[in-house]
Design a protein around this motif. Structure first.
Motif, mmCIF file in Angstrom:
data_model
loop_
_atom_site.group_PDB
_atom_site.id
_atom_site.type_symbol
_atom_site.label_atom_id
_atom_site.label_comp_id
_atom_site.label_asym_id
_atom_site.label_seq_id
_atom_site.Cartn_x
_atom_site.Cartn_y
_atom_site.Cartn_z
ATOM 1 N N HIS A 259 -3.963 -7.529 -11.592
ATOM 2 C CA HIS A 259 -5.319 -7.158 -11.164
ATOM 3 C C HIS A 259 -6.171 -6.398 -12.487
ATOM 4 O O HIS A 259 -7.397 -6.716 -12.258
ATOM 5 C CB HIS A 259 -5.264 -6.496 -9.908
ATOM 6 N N PHE A 260 -5.555 -5.868 -13.343
ATOM 7 C CA PHE A 260 -6.391 -5.106 -14.471
ATOM 8 C C PHE A 260 -6.952 -6.456 -15.266
ATOM 9 O O PHE A 260 -7.746 -5.894 -15.873
ATOM 10 C CB PHE A 260 -5.375 -4.353 -14.985
ATOM 11 N N MET A 261 -6.501 -7.644 -15.259
ATOM 12 C CA MET A 261 -7.123 -8.563 -16.111
ATOM 13 C C MET A 261 -8.734 -8.536 -15.727
ATOM 14 O O MET A 261 -9.411 -9.146 -16.483
ATOM 15 C CB MET A 261 -6.554 -9.734 -15.992
ATOM 16 N N ALA A 262 -8.936 -8.110 -14.554
ATOM 17 C CA ALA A 262 -10.384 -8.459 -14.049
ATOM 18 C C ALA A 262 -11.348 -7.297 -14.704
ATOM 19 O O ALA A 262 -12.480 -7.358 -14.533
ATOM 20 C CB ALA A 262 -10.514 -8.373 -12.471
ATOM 21 N N PHE A 263 -10.742 -6.247 -15.198
ATOM 22 C CA PHE A 263 -11.741 -5.017 -15.728
ATOM 23 C C PHE A 263 -11.770 -5.359 -17.294
ATOM 24 O O PHE A 263 -10.766 -5.501 -17.783
ATOM 25 C CB PHE A 263 -10.895 -3.782 -15.702
ATOM 26 N N LEU A 410 -7.100 -12.889 -8.215
ATOM 27 C CA LEU A 410 -6.312 -11.568 -8.365
ATOM 28 C C LEU A 410 -6.237 -10.532 -7.249
ATOM 29 O O LEU A 410 -7.405 -10.716 -6.356
ATOM 30 C CB LEU A 410 -6.982 -10.803 -9.591
ATOM 31 N N PHE A 411 -5.323 -9.792 -7.038
ATOM 32 C CA PHE A 411 -5.110 -8.959 -5.905
ATOM 33 C C PHE A 411 -6.201 -7.530 -6.135
ATOM 34 O O PHE A 411 -5.334 -6.598 -6.590
ATOM 35 C CB PHE A 411 -3.643 -8.572 -5.783
ATOM 36 N N MET A 412 -7.374 -7.617 -6.060
ATOM 37 C CA MET A 412 -8.186 -6.647 -6.213
ATOM 38 C C MET A 412 -8.186 -5.408 -4.893
ATOM 39 O O MET A 412 -8.024 -5.808 -3.781
ATOM 40 C CB MET A 412 -9.731 -7.012 -6.578
ATOM 41 N N GLY A 413 -8.514 -4.031 -5.245
ATOM 42 C CA GLY A 413 -8.589 -2.878 -4.561
ATOM 43 C C GLY A 413 -8.130 -1.804 -4.913
ATOM 44 O O GLY A 413 -8.010 -1.721 -6.228
ATOM 45 N N ASP A 414 -8.163 -0.860 -3.996
ATOM 46 C CA ASP A 414 -7.817 0.681 -4.536
ATOM 47 C C ASP A 414 -6.173 0.755 -4.443
ATOM 48 O O ASP A 414 -5.864 1.176 -3.297
ATOM 49 C CB ASP A 414 -8.562 1.705 -3.758
ATOM 50 N N TRP A 415 -5.669 0.334 -5.480
ATOM 51 C CA TRP A 415 -4.213 0.336 -5.298
ATOM 52 C C TRP A 415 -3.635 1.728 -5.270
ATOM 53 O O TRP A 415 -2.283 1.835 -5.148
ATOM 54 C CB TRP A 415 -3.538 -0.383 -6.644
ATOM 55 N N PHE A 416 -4.222 2.837 -5.782
ATOM 56 C CA PHE A 416 -3.692 4.053 -5.830
ATOM 57 C C PHE A 416 -3.060 4.509 -4.557
ATOM 58 O O PHE A 416 -2.204 4.990 -4.333
ATOM 59 C CB PHE A 416 -4.923 5.001 -6.187
ATOM 60 N N TRP A 417 -3.925 4.350 -3.476
ATOM 61 C CA TRP A 417 -3.540 4.547 -2.156
ATOM 62 C C TRP A 417 -2.346 3.949 -1.757
ATOM 63 O O TRP A 417 -1.400 4.781 -1.012
ATOM 64 C CB TRP A 417 -4.400 4.767 -1.193
ATOM 65 N N PRO A 418 -2.076 2.737 -1.697
ATOM 66 C CA PRO A 418 -0.909 2.228 -1.243
ATOM 67 C C PRO A 418 0.327 2.655 -2.069
ATOM 68 O O PRO A 418 1.384 3.080 -1.645
ATOM 69 C CB PRO A 418 -0.912 0.589 -1.428
ATOM 70 N N TRP A 419 0.366 3.214 -3.333
ATOM 71 C CA TRP A 419 1.378 3.560 -4.039
ATOM 72 C C TRP A 419 1.757 5.001 -3.423
ATOM 73 O O TRP A 419 2.821 5.517 -3.478
ATOM 74 C CB TRP A 419 1.208 3.535 -5.565
ATOM 75 N N LEU A 420 0.595 5.932 -3.262
ATOM 76 C CA LEU A 420 0.738 7.176 -2.819
ATOM 77 C C LEU A 420 1.620 7.088 -1.539
ATOM 78 O O LEU A 420 2.460 7.900 -1.369
ATOM 79 C CB LEU A 420 -0.626 7.849 -2.909
ATOM 80 N N ILE A 421 1.000 6.250 -0.658
ATOM 81 C CA ILE A 421 1.615 6.262 0.603
ATOM 82 C C ILE A 421 3.102 5.925 0.424
ATOM 83 O O ILE A 421 4.060 6.529 1.192
ATOM 84 C CB ILE A 421 0.998 4.971 1.521
#
Length: 453
Positions: A259-263, A410-421
């Motif tokens: 998903h980082f390819m979108a940035f 691409l799988f866009m979103g705020d990935w930080f929170w799933p990984w933190l959970i």
């Protein structure tokens, strides 16, 4: 024989490596991104049924090596059907695609145990001790998995030509196998090759020779008497709770990195466009840490090795949350490296513990029970819950490709929170394991230096 069996494992796991880590990206591109968890939970569902049935056939009716070849051949044919469906449908329908995949797993998953059974039998037939030879044979399975990942990461078919590239800005880059159905074709072709190779291996005697077996024995139900041991019962409950971690890793790491390819700041970086190859560092780490797992178990004991494994899963997920293909690349690499600790410390120590706690009549069943609780019940239920969490924070979206050759889903979103959970979950399970699991001084030849766990 050692060399021939090493090649068997290389091919055996290369079949799986062709698609397992990149499958989530293919599902997302085909419109099944919200159902990723069901496909990775399918491994657990199938593992409850067909492996014990095939194991029973190998024990009583058919030489394991011949049954291994049959399973690979059948799985290869079914996966070819899966590839054909994906190749002819730009939008995948859940029911037919999932049913075909379940059928593939029904014949592929038993090959894991059948390969072990075949290897042990042929080594003994050749006058060699499996305990001496198997570790160096099994490591070739990991190398085969990695080789297949590198292949689908780099290979492409573009404008009628076949080639390899790691450059995300190459016009052929969006057509690499890691993004499309050719990963399934590669899996099917390798499965066919593996099947043909198994038929060149010598056969071995059938252990039970047609001896009648109770239905409860076929499915390993008699092993449930191990639940009468309090310490085993506690361990298996926590094995069930920890079982989801591996499938979360397999299902979501590659779509996350892609998903980082979108940035703009990450588009064209080596990591963003080669997520499958980046993921392969995990398997290389697995191959390295397997060599020290036994030593750590002797030094620290079973209880703390399991806690270290769960703490490593926590770090695996947390590092992913902080990582990116730019100045955060070292977090991604650390996450891949720590995987070797997380996977090996839990898997190897868990199987050794169950072997120690089982008597002669339940050793095989004990191993199956651990797989049922972790890879079966735990992974299935856990992946469904994990998928709901990821889908809450992230969604599939059409984005322009770095090469400018069109759009990619691409799988866009705020990935930080799933990984933190997920990281907090693994840590909490580890802490509760330390609290509730009690050392058993009566264990024979415990894992610690003093004979304790």
């Amino acid at each position: 024989m050692k060399g021939r069996l090493s090649l068997l494992y290389f091919l055996q796991f290369a079949v799986w490596g062709c698609y397992l880590s990149s499958f989530g990206q293919l599902l997302g591109a085909g419109g099944l991104g919200k159902e990723i968890q069901w496909f990775y939970a399918a491994v657990g569902l199938v593992s409850l049924l067909t492996p014990p049935l095939m194991g029973h056939l190998a024990d009583s009716f058919v030489p394991s090596v011949r049954l291994l070849g049959f399973c690979h051949l059948t799985a290869s044919i079914i996966m070819m059907g899966e590839w054909w469906y994906a190749n002819t449908h730009s939008h995948l329908s859940f029911s037919p695609f999932y049913i075909i995949y379940l059928l593939f797993l029904a014949f592929y998953m038993p090959t894991m145990a059948l390969a072990n059974t075949t290897t042990f039998a042929l080594l003994k037939k050749a006058g060699q001790r499996p305990v001496d030879k198997f570790p160096m044979i099994r490591v070739w399975g990991t190398l085969g998995f990695v080789a297949a990942m590198w292949f689908v990461n780099s290979a492409y078919i573009y404008e009628g030509s076949f080639g390899f590239t790691l450059d995300d800005r190459n016009p052929a880059s969006p057509f690499r196998f890691q993004y499309n159905s050719m990963q399934l074709f590669s899996c099917s072709l390798l499965g066919l090759i593996t099947s043909l190779y198994t038929f060149t291996l010598p056969s071995s005697p059938i252990p039970n020779g047609g001896k009648k077996t109770l239905l409860s024995d076929i499915f390993g139900l008699s092993s449930f008497r191990l639940f009468k041991l309090p310490e085993v019962r506690i361990f298996l409950i926590f094995a069930m709770l920890a079982g989801v971690c591996l499938q979360i890793s397999n299902g979501y790491v590659v779509p996350f990195v892609n998903h980082f390819m979108a940035f703009k700041e990450y588009a064209g970086t080596l990591a963003a466009g080669n997520a499958t190859m980046l993921f392969s560092i995990s398997q290389l780490s697995e191959a390295a840490f397997i060599l020290i797992t036994g030593l750590v178990m002797k030094k620290m004991g079973f209880k703390w090795v399991i806690f270290i494994a769960l703490a490593a899963w926590c770090l695996r997920f947390i590092f992913l949350g902080f990582g990116n293909p730019g100045n955060g690349i070292y977090w991604l690499v650390l996450s891949m490296v720590i995987y070797g600790v997380a996977f090996n410390f839990f898997t190897i120590s868990g199987h050794l513990y169950m072997d120690q706690k089982s008597d002669k009549t339940t050793k095989g069943f004990g191993q199956g029970l651990l797989m049922m609780m972790s890879n079966g019940i735990g992974a299935t239920g856990g992946m469904i819950a994990a998928g709901a969490i990821v889908n809450y924070f992230c969604h599939w979206e059409m984005m322009p490709t770095p090469s400018g050759q069109g759009m990619m889903r691409l799988f866009m979103g705020d990935w930080f929170w799933p990984w933190l959970i997920f990281g907090i979950y693994a840590l909490v399970v580890g802490i509760f394991f330390i609290i509730f699991f009690r050392k058993d001084r009566s264990d024979v030849q415990g894992f610690g230096r003093d004979g304790s766990q």
